[in-house]
Design an enzyme around this catalytic site. Structure first.
Site, PDB file in Angstrom:
ATOM      1  N   ARG A 132     -11.023 -21.066   9.730  1.00  0.00           N
ATOM      2  CA  ARG A 132      -9.733 -19.494   9.747  1.00  0.00           C
ATOM      3  C   ARG A 132     -10.078 -19.013  11.678  1.00  0.00           C
ATOM      4  O   ARG A 132     -11.169 -18.510  11.190  1.00  0.00           O
ATOM      5  CB  ARG A 132      -9.260 -19.140   8.727  1.00  0.00           C
ATOM      6  CG  ARG A 132      -7.508 -18.765   9.276  1.00  0.00           C
ATOM      7  CD  ARG A 132      -7.307 -17.793   7.588  1.00  0.00           C
ATOM      8  NE  ARG A 132      -8.094 -16.557   7.780  1.00  0.00           N
ATOM      9  CZ  ARG A 132      -7.369 -15.553   7.218  1.00  0.00           C
ATOM     10  NH1 ARG A 132      -6.441 -15.424   6.619  1.00  0.00           N
ATOM     11  NH2 ARG A 132      -8.195 -14.567   6.807  1.00  0.00           N
ATOM     12  N   LYS A 165      -2.428  -2.513  16.576  1.00  0.00           N
ATOM     13  CA  LYS A 165      -3.107  -0.983  16.332  1.00  0.00           C
ATOM     14  C   LYS A 165      -4.028  -0.004  17.396  1.00  0.00           C
ATOM     15  O   LYS A 165      -3.296   0.586  16.913  1.00  0.00           O
ATOM     16  CB  LYS A 165      -3.453  -1.659  15.130  1.00  0.00           C
ATOM     17  CG  LYS A 165      -2.335  -2.576  14.138  1.00  0.00           C
ATOM     18  CD  LYS A 165      -1.616  -0.807  13.078  1.00  0.00           C
ATOM     19  CE  LYS A 165      -0.973  -2.028  12.297  1.00  0.00           C
ATOM     20  NZ  LYS A 165      -0.254  -0.704  10.855  1.00  0.00           N
ATOM     21  N   ASP A 211     -11.863 -15.621  12.442  1.00  0.00           N
ATOM     22  CA  ASP A 211     -11.664 -14.838  10.690  1.00  0.00           C
ATOM     23  C   ASP A 211     -13.824 -14.436  10.633  1.00  0.00           C
ATOM     24  O   ASP A 211     -14.386 -15.042  10.792  1.00  0.00           O
ATOM     25  CB  ASP A 211     -12.389 -15.607   9.308  1.00  0.00           C
ATOM     26  CG  ASP A 211     -11.255 -15.248   8.410  1.00  0.00           C
ATOM     27  OD1 ASP A 211     -10.370 -14.020   8.468  1.00  0.00           O
ATOM     28  OD2 ASP A 211     -10.916 -15.868   7.698  1.00  0.00           O
ATOM     29  N   LEU A 215      13.628  -2.749   4.666  1.00  0.00           N
ATOM     30  CA  LEU A 215      13.425  -3.249   3.669  1.00  0.00           C
ATOM     31  C   LEU A 215      13.109  -5.134   4.568  1.00  0.00           C
ATOM     32  O   LEU A 215      13.329  -5.411   3.510  1.00  0.00           O
ATOM     33  CB  LEU A 215      15.090  -3.467   2.128  1.00  0.00           C
ATOM     34  CG  LEU A 215      15.061  -2.725   1.794  1.00  0.00           C
ATOM     35  CD1 LEU A 215      16.371  -2.395   1.046  1.00  0.00           C
ATOM     36  CD2 LEU A 215      14.048  -1.802   1.073  1.00  0.00           C
ATOM     37  N   PHE A 255     -11.447 -20.856   3.544  1.00  0.00           N
ATOM     38  CA  PHE A 255     -11.848 -21.349   4.778  1.00  0.00           C
ATOM     39  C   PHE A 255     -13.221 -20.889   4.734  1.00  0.00           C
ATOM     40  O   PHE A 255     -14.096 -19.797   5.722  1.00  0.00           O
ATOM     41  CB  PHE A 255     -10.871 -19.514   5.454  1.00  0.00           C
ATOM     42  CG  PHE A 255      -9.450 -20.101   5.424  1.00  0.00           C
ATOM     43  CD1 PHE A 255      -8.789 -20.977   5.164  1.00  0.00           C
ATOM     44  CD2 PHE A 255      -8.810 -19.262   5.195  1.00  0.00           C
ATOM     45  CE1 PHE A 255      -7.159 -21.538   4.271  1.00  0.00           C
ATOM     46  CE2 PHE A 255      -7.799 -18.663   4.610  1.00  0.00           C
ATOM     47  CZ  PHE A 255      -6.204 -20.587   4.858  1.00  0.00           C
ATOM     48  N   ILE A 290       1.030  -1.049  -0.327  1.00  0.00           N
ATOM     49  CA  ILE A 290      -0.314   0.045   0.098  1.00  0.00           C
ATOM     50  C   ILE A 290       0.815   1.655   0.100  1.00  0.00           C
ATOM     51  O   ILE A 290       0.686   2.151  -0.921  1.00  0.00           O
ATOM     52  CB  ILE A 290      -0.810  -0.139   1.034  1.00  0.00           C
ATOM     53  CG1 ILE A 290      -1.930  -1.639   1.195  1.00  0.00           C
ATOM     54  CG2 ILE A 290      -2.044   1.659   0.968  1.00  0.00           C
ATOM     55  CD1 ILE A 290      -2.391  -1.546   2.234  1.00  0.00           C
ATOM     56  N   TYR A 346      -2.157  -8.726  16.105  1.00  0.00           N
ATOM     57  CA  TYR A 346      -2.414  -7.456  15.545  1.00  0.00           C
ATOM     58  C   TYR A 346      -2.712  -6.566  15.353  1.00  0.00           C
ATOM     59  O   TYR A 346      -2.620  -4.854  15.888  1.00  0.00           O
ATOM     60  CB  TYR A 346      -2.758  -7.845  13.664  1.00  0.00           C
ATOM     61  CG  TYR A 346      -2.354  -7.398  12.588  1.00  0.00           C
ATOM     62  CD1 TYR A 346      -1.553  -6.402  12.602  1.00  0.00           C
ATOM     63  CD2 TYR A 346      -3.894  -7.317  12.130  1.00  0.00           C
ATOM     64  CE1 TYR A 346      -0.966  -5.999  11.221  1.00  0.00           C
ATOM     65  CE2 TYR A 346      -3.902  -6.179  11.416  1.00  0.00           C
ATOM     66  CZ  TYR A 346      -2.427  -5.230  11.049  1.00  0.00           C
ATOM     67  OH  TYR A 346      -2.231  -4.676   9.807  1.00  0.00           O
ATOM     68  N   ASN A 361       7.236  -5.156  16.378  1.00  0.00           N
ATOM     69  CA  ASN A 361       7.133  -3.831  15.406  1.00  0.00           C
ATOM     70  C   ASN A 361       6.573  -2.832  15.507  1.00  0.00           C
ATOM     71  O   ASN A 361       6.481  -2.109  14.002  1.00  0.00           O
ATOM     72  CB  ASN A 361       7.645  -4.617  14.180  1.00  0.00           C
ATOM     73  CG  ASN A 361       8.755  -5.311  14.152  1.00  0.00           C
ATOM     74  OD1 ASN A 361       9.904  -4.965  13.778  1.00  0.00           O
ATOM     75  ND2 ASN A 361       8.976  -6.214  14.673  1.00  0.00           N
TER      76      ASN A 361
HETATM   77  N1  UDP Z   1      -9.686 -16.368   2.529  1.00  0.00           N
HETATM   78  C1  UDP Z   1      -9.802 -17.613   1.712  1.00  0.00           C
HETATM   79  N2  UDP Z   1      -8.470 -18.928   1.681  1.00  0.00           N
HETATM   80  C2  UDP Z   1      -7.134 -18.460   1.752  1.00  0.00           C
HETATM   81  C3  UDP Z   1      -6.863 -17.134   1.907  1.00  0.00           C
HETATM   82  C4  UDP Z   1      -8.154 -15.851   2.087  1.00  0.00           C
HETATM   83  O1  UDP Z   1     -10.854 -18.560   1.655  1.00  0.00           O
HETATM   84  O2  UDP Z   1      -6.375 -19.769   1.014  1.00  0.00           O
HETATM   85  C5  UDP Z   1     -10.188 -15.799   2.596  1.00  0.00           C
HETATM   86  C6  UDP Z   1     -10.678 -15.325   4.257  1.00  0.00           C
HETATM   87  O3  UDP Z   1     -10.826 -16.144   5.285  1.00  0.00           O
HETATM   88  C7  UDP Z   1     -11.011 -14.584   4.196  1.00  0.00           C
HETATM   89  C8  UDP Z   1     -11.124 -13.901   2.782  1.00  0.00           C
HETATM   90  O4  UDP Z   1     -10.376 -15.093   2.430  1.00  0.00           O
HETATM   91  O5  UDP Z   1     -12.741 -14.387   4.120  1.00  0.00           O
HETATM   92  C9  UDP Z   1     -10.171 -12.408   2.639  1.00  0.00           C
HETATM   93  O6  UDP Z   1      -8.763 -13.102   3.627  1.00  0.00           O
HETATM   94  P1  UDP Z   1      -7.554 -12.591   3.383  1.00  0.00           P
HETATM   95  O7  UDP Z   1      -6.706 -12.928   3.908  1.00  0.00           O
HETATM   96  O8  UDP Z   1      -7.228 -12.079   2.173  1.00  0.00           O
HETATM   97  O9  UDP Z   1      -7.648 -10.843   3.807  1.00  0.00           O
HETATM   98  P2  UDP Z   1      -8.117 -10.886   6.062  1.00  0.00           P
HETATM   99  O10 UDP Z   1      -9.536 -10.223   5.662  1.00  0.00           O
HETATM  100  O11 UDP Z   1      -7.795 -12.501   6.440  1.00  0.00           O
HETATM  101  O12 UDP Z   1      -7.514  -9.179   5.882  1.00  0.00           O
END
Ligand code: UDP
Length: 325
Positions: free
Chosen positions: A280, A144, A283, A33, A206, A12, A140, A91
């Protein structure tokens, strides 16, 4: 006007540097870097410094008067933050404080900060508004939140003005193909879908049993160039004497993982091999921004509102990368 961009060698950050240069700003990039790439920084702009070195950062800010800082440099992996919290507090939180200390010493009191939708955790409802409470569910997000709280104290005490942009899902690539997404390791959905097409190795979705229309998670995908423009507008708000603010940076539209797969298939003309795997951890089923405040206060609006347009820019970059490597 001279702007210092930390993390300007990253995804970004590097898009924002282009936006600033295109608009005639003078830019320096402060980046160690550790995750970014030298090839993302135009010649002469890079100061290869780590943010925890307060004296070195102050010296870079004092070379010539800097009017504002845009601070991207941070670690971004939610999973890693739950295994090595010390790394993330160091960090993301401590290094930010070191940067702010250097800024005070150099007399720079305007900052745009990369925050995240992860400050909200599992929101009670969508769309998410800025006044929803802090409720991070991972280190994380907490790292923030802590920076946002430091900034809340710095404003009245040091007259230090800041804009926190809480990102939803940054995606896509520079429409002119100059920059794109290159994380190592890659964890983000769109590049992983391209990888699945290229290798034939199925991508794991996921979770397919969420309470969403097609059972997969819904996210608010904001084009990285639109996000870069939000930073430009945020810094201009501060340079014009604007007050400290916190904004959601999303489009207000949500798309599911399956909709994303369909979009990638439309744009590339290829089938994406995938299989539905387990959910995951951490999520949320649906994260969609109410971006009304960003639109009202900064006059921002997304230029890439269609999912296929976002995917097309990412795919163009991916193809140029495969050809050039
Ligand atoms: N996702 C998925 N499989 C992957 C990576 C991501 O299904 O291998 C899904 C994840 O569960 C979320 C969406 O894709 O709903 C976006 O995930 P990403 O990791 O890109 O960004 P995040 O939402 O975690 O910031």
């Amino acid at each position: 006007m001279r702007i210092a961009v930390t993390g300007g060698a990253g995804y970004i950050g590097s898009h924002t540097v282009l936006e600033l240069l295109d608009r005639g700003y003078e830019v320096i990039v402060i980046d160690d870097l550790s995750h970014g790439y030298r090839h993302n920084v135009p010649p002469g702009l890079l100061r290869e410094i780590t943010l925890s070195d307060t004296a070195a950062v102050k010296a870079a800010l004092a070379e010539k008067p800097v009017d504002a800082v845009i601070h991207f440099a941070a670690f971004i992996s939610v999973g890693e933050s739950m295994q090595r919290p010390e790394l993330y507090f160091q960090n993301n939180t401590c290094a930010s404080l070191s940067l702010f200390t250097a800024m005070l010493q150099a007399g720079v009191r305007k900052l745009v900060f990369s925050s995240t939708a992860a400050v909200y955790g599992m929101p009670q409802s969508v769309p998410i508004r800025e006044e929803f409470p802090y409720a991070p569910v991972n280190v994380y997000g907490e790292s923030k939140v802590m920076v946002e709280k430091i900034l809340d104290w710095f404003d009245p005490i040091h007259q230090f003005k800041s804009v926190c942009l809480r990102y939803f899902n940054a995606s896509g690539a520079d429409p002119q193909g100059r920059r794109g997404e290159e994380h190592q390791p890659e964890t983000h959905l769109i590049p992983l879908l391209f990888r699945a097409i290229e290798t034939g190795e199925p991508v794991k979705v996921f979770g397919g049993d969420y309470a969403t229309p097609d059972g997969t998670c819904i996210r608010d995908y904001i084009h990285v160039t639109d996000l870069a423009q939000a930073h430009l507008f945020a810094v201009e708000h501060l340079l014009a004497g604007g007050a400290s603010e916190k904004f959601n940076a999303g489009t207000g539209s949500g798309f599911s993982v399956k909709q994303m797969i369909e979009s990638v298939e439309r744009v590339t003309g290829k089938k994406v091999p995938y299989e539905i795997g387990p959910r995951r951890d951490g999520d949320p089923p649906e994260l969609v921004a109410d971006s009304g405040k960003l639109q009202r206060v900064l006059g921002w609006k997304p230029r890439f509102a269609q999912l296929d347009e976002i995917v097309r820019t990412a795919w163009n970059f991916e193809r140029s990368r495969v050809i050039s490597h």
